[in-house]
Write a protein that holds these residues in place. Structure first.
Motif, PDB file in Angstrom:
ATOM      1  N   LEU A 120       6.586  91.642  30.933  1.00  0.00           N
ATOM      2  CA  LEU A 120       6.095  92.941  31.407  1.00  0.00           C
ATOM      3  C   LEU A 120       6.189  93.910  30.229  1.00  0.00           C
ATOM      4  CD1 LEU A 120       7.965  93.042  34.833  1.00  0.00           C
ATOM      5  CD2 LEU A 120       5.536  92.553  34.465  1.00  0.00           C
ATOM      6  N   GLY A 171      10.037  92.586  38.634  1.00  0.00           N
ATOM      7  CA  GLY A 171       8.618  92.245  38.608  1.00  0.00           C
ATOM      8  C   GLY A 171       8.289  90.822  38.220  1.00  0.00           C
ATOM      9  N   LEU A 172       9.264  90.040  37.727  1.00  0.00           N
ATOM     10  CA  LEU A 172       9.001  88.666  37.309  1.00  0.00           C
ATOM     11  C   LEU A 172       9.992  87.719  37.971  1.00  0.00           C
ATOM     12  CD1 LEU A 172       8.556  89.041  33.433  1.00  0.00           C
ATOM     13  CD2 LEU A 172       6.762  88.594  35.111  1.00  0.00           C
ATOM     14  N   TRP A 203      14.563  92.921  35.529  1.00  0.00           N
ATOM     15  CA  TRP A 203      13.398  93.550  36.164  1.00  0.00           C
ATOM     16  C   TRP A 203      12.925  92.733  37.345  1.00  0.00           C
ATOM     17  CZ3 TRP A 203      12.811  98.318  34.882  1.00  0.00           C
ATOM     18  CH2 TRP A 203      13.340  98.730  33.662  1.00  0.00           C
ATOM     19  N   SER A 223      -1.793  98.922  32.463  1.00  0.00           N
ATOM     20  CA  SER A 223      -0.503  99.383  32.988  1.00  0.00           C
ATOM     21  C   SER A 223      -0.749 100.274  34.193  1.00  0.00           C
ATOM     22  CB  SER A 223       0.282 100.151  31.931  1.00  0.00           C
ATOM     23  OG  SER A 223      -0.338 101.382  31.631  1.00  0.00           O
ATOM     24  N   GLY A 273       8.133  98.277  35.563  1.00  0.00           N
ATOM     25  CA  GLY A 273       8.379  96.854  35.748  1.00  0.00           C
ATOM     26  C   GLY A 273       8.233  96.320  37.149  1.00  0.00           C
ATOM     27  N   THR A 274       7.647  97.097  38.065  1.00  0.00           N
ATOM     28  CA  THR A 274       7.539  96.596  39.431  1.00  0.00           C
ATOM     29  C   THR A 274       6.118  96.234  39.876  1.00  0.00           C
ATOM     30  OG1 THR A 274       7.471  98.845  40.291  1.00  0.00           O
ATOM     31  CG2 THR A 274       9.618  97.768  40.248  1.00  0.00           C
ATOM     32  N   CYS A 275       5.087  96.879  39.332  1.00  0.00           N
ATOM     33  CA  CYS A 275       3.734  96.669  39.877  1.00  0.00           C
ATOM     34  C   CYS A 275       3.029  95.436  39.302  1.00  0.00           C
ATOM     35  CB  CYS A 275       2.867  97.903  39.666  1.00  0.00           C
ATOM     36  SG  CYS A 275       2.210  98.069  37.993  1.00  0.00           S
ATOM     37  N   ARG A 276       3.465  94.972  38.128  1.00  0.00           N
ATOM     38  CA  ARG A 276       2.922  93.781  37.470  1.00  0.00           C
ATOM     39  C   ARG A 276       1.520  93.979  36.880  1.00  0.00           C
ATOM     40  NH1 ARG A 276       5.423  88.734  39.439  1.00  0.00           N
ATOM     41  NH2 ARG A 276       3.370  87.780  39.420  1.00  0.00           N
ATOM     42  N   MET A 304       1.469  92.684  33.296  1.00  0.00           N
ATOM     43  CA  MET A 304       1.979  91.335  33.049  1.00  0.00           C
ATOM     44  C   MET A 304       1.061  90.542  32.123  1.00  0.00           C
ATOM     45  SD  MET A 304       3.318  88.782  35.980  1.00  0.00           S
ATOM     46  CE  MET A 304       2.443  87.244  36.007  1.00  0.00           C
ATOM     47  N   CYS A 328       2.568 101.316  36.860  1.00  0.00           N
ATOM     48  CA  CYS A 328       3.818 101.971  37.245  1.00  0.00           C
ATOM     49  C   CYS A 328       4.728 102.301  36.061  1.00  0.00           C
ATOM     50  CB  CYS A 328       4.586 101.091  38.233  1.00  0.00           C
ATOM     51  SG  CYS A 328       5.410  99.658  37.487  1.00  0.00           S
TER      52      CYS A 328
END
Length: 111
Positions: free
Chosen positions: A76, A64-65, A62, A37, A42-45, A48, A39
């Motif tokens: 995420l 991020g996906l 989100w 992990s 849910g933005t940096c991925r 994932m 961020c």
């Protein structure tokens, strides 16, 4: 009483329970398991991973996906909340290292 769902991590076979309304990432940490992990929003991925079985919910849409990634089963864990029992592929999951004991001051006479 809050419902919780069993989570199985592959390929390690580690397991933990994730309460409904709690992110998979936080539930893993509470169980002593470190997932990748960064961020946590849910933005940096960085977190994932592929959901092999089960379902999750997100509080908001989100960024991020992509739609295709979601359809292919990518989640995420930092923002995904379990909606059923989960099996997810997280090759980098590891047990959290126990915290090092605090140094104790030396006391008494030295010889």
């Amino acid at each position: 009483m809050s419902k919780s769902f069993p989570v199985l991590l592959q390929p390690s076979g580690m397991r933990f329970d994730a309460p409904a309304g709690t992110s998979v990432l936080l539930a893993a940490q509470a169980a002593g398991i470190k997932l990748p992990s960064s961020c946590r929003n849910g933005t940096c991925r960085a977190c994932m991973c592929l959901m092999l079985d089960g379902s999750v919910v997100y509080g908001i849409e989100w960024p991020g996906l992509s739609r295709d990634e979601k359809e292919d089963g990518w989640i995420l864990p930092c923002v995904a909340q379990p909606a059923s029992a989960l099996e997810i592929q997280v090759p980098l999951a590891v047990p959290l290292e126990p915290a090092a004991p605090a140094p104790r001051p030396l006391t008494g006479a030295r010889r």
